[in-house]
Every structure is written in structure tokens, then in C-alpha cells.
Write a protein that holds these residues in place. Structure first.
Motif, short mmCIF file in Angstrom:
data_model
loop_
_atom_site.label_atom_id
_atom_site.label_comp_id
_atom_site.label_asym_id
_atom_site.label_seq_id
_atom_site.Cartn_x
_atom_site.Cartn_y
_atom_site.Cartn_z
N GLY A 407 -8.48 12.95 -8.92
CA GLY A 407 -8.25 11.53 -9.36
C GLY A 407 -7.02 11.70 -10.29
N THR A 408 -6.93 12.45 -11.13
CA THR A 408 -5.70 12.72 -11.78
C THR A 408 -4.99 13.80 -11.38
N GLN A 409 -5.02 14.43 -10.43
CA GLN A 409 -4.15 15.68 -9.92
C GLN A 409 -3.87 16.53 -10.99
N GLY A 422 4.41 12.87 -0.41
CA GLY A 422 5.10 11.52 -0.02
C GLY A 422 5.47 11.88 1.25
N GLY A 423 4.43 12.64 2.15
CA GLY A 423 4.95 12.72 3.66
C GLY A 423 6.21 13.40 3.91
N VAL A 429 2.60 8.63 4.15
CA VAL A 429 2.63 8.95 2.56
C VAL A 429 1.07 8.92 2.31
N SER A 430 0.58 9.96 1.61
CA SER A 430 -0.70 9.83 1.21
C SER A 430 -0.65 9.28 -0.41
N GLY A 431 0.47 9.75 -1.08
CA GLY A 431 0.56 9.52 -2.56
C GLY A 431 0.03 10.30 -3.37
N THR A 432 -0.54 11.33 -2.97
CA THR A 432 -1.41 12.02 -3.84
C THR A 432 -1.58 13.63 -3.28
N TYR A 435 -5.03 14.92 -0.48
CA TYR A 435 -4.92 14.87 1.05
C TYR A 435 -3.47 14.71 1.50
N ALA A 460 -9.05 4.98 -0.20
CA ALA A 460 -7.65 5.26 -0.01
C ALA A 460 -7.44 6.50 1.25
N MET A 461 -8.32 7.40 1.21
CA MET A 461 -8.01 8.60 1.84
C MET A 461 -8.48 8.31 3.33
#
Ligand SMILES: [Fe+2]
Lengths: 697, 309
Positions: A407-409, A422-423, A429-432, A435, A460-461
Motif C-alpha cells: 500500500g505504501t510501497q 509508469g509503464g 501505467v500501474s502507478g505502483t 504490480y 486497482a490491480m
């Protein structure tokens, strides 16, 4: 990955650096013999066993007398008074350099060096010089140097002024110690020359009343600046056809420098980052695809690793290229024990001088809790010779999940890896970093987080996943995550209580998206076993059953039994599921899952090769035996000889050769795609159908 | 190709599924290695608060909230003022839907002055479940101020939308989009909200940004067409669907797979060309008979066809 600094106290102490970019070898030697940070060493006769002081003075008035045994030594230029004759003080500290306890180790950075002496008879100050001639406590005025007396050639330039005031006095002798540190044999101590008629006497090393008043040399080494050592050797992240990220960890905060080029001796490009960090992340951009680069890493002053034939990377080919590559698949390896090493070595023995192009880790890489130290000792260290030339793409295991949070990476997993949120490496773009996707040659890889990210429909995933695979134009789709959808190893995927229901969630909610997107292969770990399924589809129920879900129950083995799918990605044509949780820890389980073709309760790893339209997977047991092999072939539609998904001029030419050439079994002549009516001959009937396919009529 | 396929498989091996039991170590499904390890330590040190706390945390991660609660409640008795225990108790009780107790524990942790993002997000969920949307929104905001979890952004926007607060939802998602570098799941949620708000130009911007990226664009062009249609810009909508069709054709010229036939069928359907959509879906089902989406879409189309002869 989040940049980490060491303690704030250390950050403020960065200062001089001693070693320039000399040669790699020298830098490595220095960095491996580096002493600890900020040590103060004290040398005083009779204190802590140190007995290396020689001190005396030379008397012009009594030129044949040695004063080495006196309890005080002096400088004076009027002794006896009114004669104008001089006395010269001599003092030296021997045995101060070396690797022994209490010594100044080779390669130390001298922060400061101070000579302290106690004046018991005050007078005019003296001039301190390094002595340039040998002497000992028996040396007299007459025999000092090559000619009697103190000549200007007997000492070096003025170093400092020694106070003649009463009590303890200090002189900064850093320059001498720094110089002698590099060449200890040139240490001949100091000579103190008088400046005026009022002489000075101070306590010598023979003084017994109060040992603390004997001359003392205080040396502070490596304060705030040391040649850093590598805690984690260089490793490669997030490679794309034109970029790569180099990472390494130092024990102290330093700047970052990567040099790279076409040969170990030609590292013509340099990337610098002046920020002082311990976790170094240096992106290299503007690279050429499919190209080998050699590199070294270090600071703006020190090379810490590389510059040899072992430190290199090869950029991937342009996305979509049908270039063969090999991926090493390992799961649940993070024990740091001999089993992990045996699994690794079996792979290295098989691949020999051609190591895998990528390393894909199924999670549980740092037992038992994925702490920072466990990452270093159970992942980065055992794989260091692989990680320096092979990019690792990881997924989070439950053991990493104890110390890291998706959650907080944050936590050691997210500190250690730099993943394309960011793909950047292809896909949406997953944003995390939890994944992500990447493209390699003609394959689209998808990494999911089965442990700590929301796995629910609409999360989201899963939203990202559906978007990602809807936009890929690659020929193959391979997905991986930690918790296997099908297993009967040390975990049971049919038990909803097992592993918090994660295996069920992945099976019920994720597989439908992937199979509709044409996924070819799904890799996982977690269950400590090797299991490989048949070609299956649609087995989402709990418990999972085989009837109605087996597309091909055969072995999948090369040489005729390969699983066959249409070219490129095709929905619900079947997927092979692999559990590779056998990378280094104790294996177990019944291995009797109904969807599996092959199961083996033994340690090992998997080698995956994709060559154009053929995917091949081998299980390498830790004793070196290859116990399972499976291939998927993507055959074009009839008429598509080169399996590129189109019936074009290339296929026309191939068809013509088959049509006009000698008769033979199309299966052995490579003419099978031209045999539309399957009569084992490419004849006029086939020509009619091929014409239609070619022209689209 | 680097591998050698021949020569290493034993004869007769190929035709049978093969189970090689080389280890007699028994499996412990669902029993986490670390929980076992901590349990052994607890035998020697049964009153260790750190061990109970860790085992409670791991048991919750492992899906066993009831047992987690046992550990944490014992830890609580031993260390009544420990705020980490309050956090774990709160998260565990919330997993068990014992909302009132969970909220009390989470509040205790938060009041300690150093709350974690997940604690705040969990209390937000409890507020939301118990019809206290304003309190939930405050906690969501505080959680997101600490860390931009994508799922928390989505959750908050769902709550805001359910309250009719579209503008706030859009603003929150936009900030999430920027913060995550353009997470596609947030982008899609923002597109839905902005469409509801009739901010069509904003929606088109969000879509057009994706058309610059690599890959298959059929779906994004379709979204463009639908938004333009909702906006009443019929001619532009038709243009977008035409572009979607040519993208679908481009993809099919490389790969006539069921996936792309279904994509084109959807474009045809959006353009009102039902017959062509049916042909594509039938072709898709011939290629991939198990493709449930193709089967379902075909059924829908056929049903529509019966309704509108
Ligand atoms: Fe695991």
C-alpha cells in the motif's frame, strides 16, 4: 525503490577522499582493507603497550654526548648561556603504521595528527621540521647526518611552530603522518630547532613520575570519510531496449558514478549523481537495443566494482522482435543455505557460458521475514554473480510481505527493487511497483502482487490488468505472482483457509481476465514443490477439477507432443500453470493436483526459452537432472508458413515451393501449413484454398 | 535457440503423469512457517509482547483473524498502553467486522500522534460502513496525505460519488492521477466521474493522452466515441468509431484471433452494424469456443436483433 541515507550524523561528516580513480584493482584493495569509521589512535611510551618512542637532543656544546636516556629534552640556542651554542630536540614514534591492533592501517585517511608535549622549563618557541636523516637515542651532535651538526639538508621544510610555554603544548603534525602513512619507512621523526636564546625543556619518554606527561601522538583516522565498501554488489533493474537502471549499496553515504562502454577498457560514457546515498540508483538512457555494454560503478572518486569482463549488460532487442531469449525462474529460494546454492549452480552448470537473459523471481526471496539484512544475505549475496549481468524481475512473496508494505510501497522489498510503475518497460501505467508489466522481445510479461494488494474484482490491480493486456500487441503473454492458483505442495490451493484465501482469489478473480486475454503461461511459487499443468482453461472453481477444463492432456513435450495454440494471443485456447516454489527451501506435499501433468517434490528451478513461435520450459533439479520439459507452439492459420499471423508474400513463396516441389509428408518437409485438406500432399485443392486466404477473397 | 531438447528424457516417461516423491517432509497447508517459528519461541517465553504482537500480525495476514485476536488480546493484557497493539487490534477487529471495537482501537492508535496510512484508511472504511461519510472522508484524506495508495483513492471516490459529490471525487482522482504518474485504474475512474459531470473536454484530454502511447488503441478510440456521443457531438463520435474500426482492422490484419474479432464486433455494435458484429462474434467462437465473453455478447446481439427486427 526509495533512496536511503545512513544516519544523519554520518551524513554531515563527508569530507576529503583519499583515493583517486587509479586502477580498479587498487581501489578494490583499498576498499576491502578499509578500517572502521572515525577512530582515534594514541601513541605514548608505556601506555597500552606502546614502546615505539625515541627522543633525545643534540648538544653543540657537548657534541659527543648522547641524551637519549634523559627524562627531559630541550631546544636552545644559547647553552651554556652567553655561548650562542644550540641544542636540537629530536622525537620519533615508530611502529605506528600497520595492520596490527592500535596501528594506523594502510589506506587510512588521516583526519588529524597532534603531537603533545609537556614543558617543564619554558622559553622561546621552536621550529618543527621532519628529520631527513636516520638517528636513534645514542646519536650525538657529532654524528648526526653526513657531517657534524645539524645542516639544512638534514631536515625538511618548516612544519609548525612549537610553543615554549609551560605545561602541555600541541603541534599539528597531520601533514607528516599523512605522508608517512603512504611510505612508513620515511618516518624519521621530527627535529625541533631553537628560535632564540631562552631554551625550552620538556618531559621525555623516559620521564617516570607521571606517564601522562610523556610526549604523545594522537591520530584520528577515517573520520567521516572512508573508501566505502559494497554491501550489495551492482545489480540491474528495469531493462528496456534503450535504458537500464544500475543499483548497488554502499556502507556509507556516497555519490554515485557509473561508467559504461563497449569494452571493459573503454568505458567512454559517465553518469554522475552527486546526492550522497547508500542505495544507489543510476538510470542509463539513450542506449542501443540488443547491445552489450560493460560498466563499473562507484563514487566520484572511487571505483567500487566492475571494469572487467564480468560486469556487463545486454540491452533487450526492440519490442516485438522475434529474438530468442532465456529466463531463469526461481521461487522460494531465500534461505541462504546450501540448497539454494545447489539450485543456482545446477542452472549455471546447464547454461554454461551463456547465462539466462533475465531472472524472474516468484517471491519468498528473503526468509524468514524479508528484512533488509535477509535480502542482503539471502538474495543479493547468493546471486551476486548473476545479478551483475542479468536483470531480475521480482514479485512480492508473503515472507517479504512481513517487512514490506505494498500500500505504501515501503520496506526492504520496495527499497531494493526499481520496477516500472509508469509503464516504462511496456504496458499500461500501474502507478505502483507492486504490480507492473514489461515487454521482452515478442513476449509481454505481467507481474501481479498476490500477497498484499487488493485482489478483488474492480480493484486497482485487476482494472490495470485488464487494460494492460487489452493493449499489448505481443505474440506471447506470460503472467507471474507468488500464490499459485493450482497446487498440492506445501500449500493446498483448494483450501480457502490456506494463505488467507489468496490462491482461491487469484484463481477465481484473476484467471478469467488473463485467459480471456490469451495468457500462455502462468508462473508462481509459494508452495514448495515443482508442478506443471497440462494445457488447461477455465478451471476457476473451488475445489479445482479437471473435467471440462483440459484443452490438451498430453505431455507437451517437444518432438511431437507440444501444446499447440493459434498465433499471437488467443482467448481461452489454454494455459500452462507452473509452480516453481522449489528454489531453496524444504520441499513437500502430495503433488497430486488433478490439473498437473508433472509434479516433483524436489528442489530446482525452471529455465524458460521463447524462440519466435515456440516456448519451451525445463525443470532443472538441483542435482542437475532435467526432469520435465514442455513446449507450446503457436502455429499460424493454415497458409501462414512463418507463423506471423498473416498470409503474405513470404507465405506465398513458401506455398509455391511446397506446391511445385517433390511430394513428401508435409509434416516433415515443413509444408504442413500448405496442406489445407490434410491429404498429406500440397496439391491443386490446397492451391485453390490458399489463393482465397492470400487474397482475402 | 540455446537449449537442447533431445536426449534427456527417459523412455516411457513421456506418457505418464509422474509423481516423484523424493522427500518425506509433510505439507502443512495453511500453516505459516513463521507462525510456527514464533509459536516455538512463545513456548519458552509465553509472555513476550513482541512475539504475541508479531504472531497476531502474521495470523491476520494469513487470514486467521480469530486466532490473531487471541494473541493481540493477550498482548493487550500484558502491555495495556502499547499503541502498536491498538493498531493491530483495530485492523484485526475490523477484518472481523467488529466495527465499534475496531474503531475504538484504531482511534487509540491514531490519537498516539503517529498514525499509519493503513490505520487511517481502515477507520475510514469503518466510518463509511456505518454511515458516517464525513468522518470517513476526513480519514481518507489523512491517509492519502501520508501515502497515495491507489486503492484508497478509488475507495474515496466511490464514497464521494455515492454522496453525489462529483466535483470532489474528480478533484481527488485528479490528484491521485498526478501523484501516481498516471495509474490507469485512476484514469478510468476519473473518466467516469468527468463524464457524469459532463466535463467532456476533460474526458477527451484524459483519453487522448492514452492515444499517444504504444499498443492497441481500439478500446480508447471506442471510449472516445462513446463520450462524444454522450456529449451530443454526433459527427465527431462517428469519426472516433470509424477510427476505432480502422484500428481494429489494423490489428486483425496482423492477428485474426478471437480477442480482436470480439473487439471489432464491439466497434461494429457501437456503430449500429449489428450483422457484421454477429459475423465477427461467430468467427471468434469458432476459433475459441470457450470464449465466454464472445458467446455472451453474441447472445445479447441476437436478443437485440429479435427485439428490433
Ligand atoms: Fe510463500
Amino acid at each position: 525503490m526509495i533512496r536511503r541515507s545512513s544516519t544523519p550524523g554520518q551524513e554531515t561528516l563527508i569530507g576529503i577522499r583519499g583515493v583517486r580513480w587509479l586502477t580498479t584493482i587498487l581501489a578494490i584493495v583499498l576498499s576491502t582493507t578499509r578500517p572502521s569509521l572515525g577512530v582515534t589512535l594514541v601513541f605514548q611510551q608505556g601506555v597500552d603497550g606502546y614502546v615505539g618512542v625515541s627522543d633525545t637532543y643534540l648538544s653543540q656544546n657537548t657534541p659527543a654526548t648522547a641524551y637519549g636516556s634523559f627524562v627531559a629534552i630541550e631546544w636552545d640556542n644559547d647553552d651554556p648561556p652567553g655561548t650562542g651554542l644550540s641544542n636540537f630536540a629530536l622525537i620519533r614514534f615508530d611502529d605506528i603504521f600497520g595492520a596490527g591492533a592500535g596501528q594506523i592501517p594502510p589506506g587510512s585517511i588521516i583526519t588529524s595528527a597532534t603531537l603533545t608535549y609537556t614543558v617543564n622549563n619554558s622559553g622561546n618557541s621552536g621550529q618543527v621540521h621532519e628529520a631527513l636523516v636516520d638517528w636513534n637515542e645514542s646519536t650525538t651532535y657529532s654524528v648526526f647526518g653526513t657531517s657534524p651538526g645539524v645542516q639544512s639538508s638534514d631536515y625538511g621544510p618548516l612544519l609548525a611552530i612549537a610553543s615554549g610555554s609551560a605545561g602541555a603544548q600541541s603541534v599539528d603534525v597531520s601533514a607528516s603522518i599523512e605522508q608517512w602513512s603512504a611510505a612508513p619507512l620515511t618516518n624519521r621523526g621530527w627535529i625541533i630547532r631553537p628560535t632564540d636564546f631562552n631554551g625550552v625543556r620538556f618531559r621525555s619518554s623516559q620521564y617516570t613520575t607521571n606517564l601522562a606527561q610523556r610526549p604523545k601522538l594522537t591520530v584520528v583516522i577515517n573520520e567521516g570519510t572512508v573508501v566505502p565498501t559494497l554491501v550489495r554488489q551492482p545489480y540491474l533493474q528495469s531493462a528496456t531496449p534503450d535504458s537500464i537502471i544500475l543499483c548497488w549499496r554502499t556502507d556509507t553515504n556516497t555519490s554515485s558514478r557509473v561508467r559504461y562502454g563497449p569494452a571493459p577498457g573503454d568505458l567512454r560514457n559517465t553518469v554522475d549523481d552527486p546526492s550522497e546515498v547508500t542505495d544507489h540508483i543510476v538510470p542509463l538512457t539513450g542506449l542501443s537495443p540488443n547491445t552489450i555494454y560493460y560498466y563499473d560503478v562507484g563514487t566520484d572518486t572511487d571505483i567500487l566494482a566492475g571494469g572487467d569482463v564480468d560486469h556487463y549488460f545486454t540491452t533487450p532487442p526492440p519490442i516485438g522482435t522475434r529474438q530468442p531469449f532465456t529466463a531463469w525462474i526461481v521461487g522460494d529460494s531465500g534461505t541462504g543455505n546450501a540448497t539454494q546454492a545447489a539450485v543456482r549452480d545446477a542452472m549455471l552448470a546447464l547454461t554454461g557460458v551463456t547465462p539466462p537473459d533475465v531472472f524472474i523471481h516468484m517471491g519468498d526471496m528473503a526468509y524468514t521475514s524479508g528484512t533488509d539484512g535477509q535480502f542482503t544475505s539471502n538474495f543479493f549475496e547468493p546471486y551476486r554473480t548473476i545479478l551483475r549481468h542479468t536483470v531480475c524481475w521480482p514479485t512480492l512473496g508473503n515472507h517479504e510481505g512481513i517487512s514490506s508494505d505494498s500500500g505504501t510501497q515501503s520496506g526492504p522489498y520496495y527499497d531494493g527493487y526499481v520496477l516500472p510503475s509508469g509503464g516504462q518497460a511496456g504496458g499500461a501505467v500501474s502507478g505502483t511497483e507492486a504490480y507492473y508489466a514489461f515487454d521482452l522481445a515478442n513476449v509481454h510479461f505481467v507481474c501481479l502482487d498476490s500477497h498484499d494488494s487488493n485482489r478483488a474484482p474492480g480493484s486497482a490491480m485487476l482494472t490495470w490488468l485488464a487494460e494492460d493486456i487489452a493493449t499489448t500487441e505481443q505474440e506471447w503473454l506470460i503472467a507471474f505472482w507468488h500464490h499459485p492458483p493450482y497446487t498440492k505442495g506445501t500449500h493446498n490451493s483448494d483450501s480457502v483457509l490456506d494463505s488467507g484465501g489468496r490462491m482461491r482469489d487469484m484463481r477465481e478473480d484473476v484467471l478469467p481476465i488473463l485467459e480471456a486475454g490469451g495468457v500462455d503461461l502462468v508462473l508462481a511459487g509459494h508452495s514448495h514443490i515443482y508442478e506443471r499443468s497440462m494445457l488447461i482453461d477455465g478451471a476457476y472453481d473451488t475445489p479445482a477439477t479437471a473435467p471440462g477444463h483440459v484443452v490438451d492432456a498430453g505431455s507437451g513435450q517437444p518432438g511431437g507432443a507440444e501444446y499447440v495454440k493459434s498465433t499471437r494471443l488467443s482467448a481461452h485456447e489454454g494455459t500452462v500453470y507452473v509452480v516453481a516454489g522449489h528454489g531453496g527451501t524444504t520441499v513437500g506435499g502430495t503433488g497430486n493436483h488433478p490439473l498437473m501433468y508433472f509434479s516433483e517434490v524436489a528442489n530446482g528451478s525452471v529455465l524458460l526459452t521463447v524462440d519466435a513461435n515456440v516456448l519451451t520450459l525445463q525443470n532443472i533439479r538441483s542435482d542437475g537432472a532435467l526432469t520435465d520439459v514442455m513446449s507450446i507452439i503457436k502455429r499460424g492459420n493454415l497458409g501462414d508458413f512463418d507463423h506471423d499471423g498473416q498470409i503474405d508474400v513470404t507465405d506465398y513463396n513458401r506455398f509455391s515451393l511446397c506446391f511445385t516441389g517433390p511430394a513428401g509428408n508435409p509434416l516433415t518437409t515443413g509444408c504442413e501449413p500448405g496442406d489445407f485438406d490434410m491429404d498429406d500432399d500440397v496439391d491443386i485443392e490446397d492451391f485453390v484454398v490458399f489463393q482465397i486466404a492470400f487474397t482475402g477473397l | 535457440m540455446r537449449l537442447h531438447h533431445g536426449g534427456f528424457l527417459h523412455a516411457g516417461f513421456a506418457l505418464v503423469a509422474f509423481i516423484a516423491i523424493v522427500s518425506l517432509v509433510s505439507a502443512h497447508p495453511g500453516l505459516h512457517h513463521d507462525i510456527e517459528r514464533i509459536s516455538r519461541l512463545l513456548e519458552f517465553d509465553p509472555d513476550s509482547v513482541p512475539l504475541l504482537l508479531e504472531r497476531g500480525y502474521l495470523r491476520r495476514l494469513d487470514g486467521d483473524a480469530e486466532k490473531a485476536l487471541d494473541d493481540l488480546q493477550r498482548a493487550r493484557v500484558l502491555a495495556p498502553s502499547n499503541l502498536d497493539i491498538a493498531r493491530q487490534l483495530g485492523l484485526t477487529l475490523s477484518a472481523l467486522r467488529r466495527d465499534a471495537e475496531a474503531e475504538k482501537e484504531l482511534t487509540r492508535h491514531i490519537a498516539g500522534g503517529n498514525p499509519a496510512a493503513d490505520t487511517l484508511a481502515e477507520r475510514a472504511r469503518i466510518h463509511a460502513r456505518n454511515n458516517r461519510p464525513d468522518a470517513a472522508l476526513i480519514d481518507y484524506a489523512d491517509s492519502l496525505a501520508l501515502f497515495g495508495d491507489i486503492d484508497v483513492y478509488l475507495e474515496r471516490s466511490r464514497l464521494q460519488i455515492s454522496l453525489g459529490r462529483f466535483e470532489a471525487a474528480a478533484a481527488g482522482l485528479r490528484s491521485g492521477l498526478n501523484r501516481t504518474g498516471g495509474a490507469v485504474s485512476i484514469r478510468l475512474a476519473l473518466i467516469r466521474v468527468e463524464t457524469q459531470r459532463a466535463e467532456y473536454d476533460e474526458v477527451l484530454k484524459l483519453i487522448d493522452e492514452m492515444l499517444f502511447r504504444q499498443g492497441i488503441k481500439t478500446q480508447w478510440l471506442m471510449r472516445r466515441g462513446h463520450v462524444l456521443r454522450v456529449a451530443g457531438r454526433v459527427r465527431q463520435a462517428d469519426q472516433a468509431f470509424t477510427e476505432a474500426l480502422s484500428e481494429a482492422n489494423r490489428v486483425l490484419s496482423r492477428n485474426r484471433s478471437a480477442i480482436h474479432l470480439v473487439s471489432r464486433a464491439k466497434v461494429y455494435r457501437a456503430m449500429g452494424r449489428r450483422a457484421e458484429a454477429v459475423v465477427d462474434l461467430q468467427a471468434a467462437i469458432v476459433r475459441s469456443p470457450r470464449y465466454t465473453e464472445a458467446v455472451a455478447t453474441l447472445k445479447e446481439l441476437q436478443a437485440e436483433g429479435r427485439e428490433q427486427p
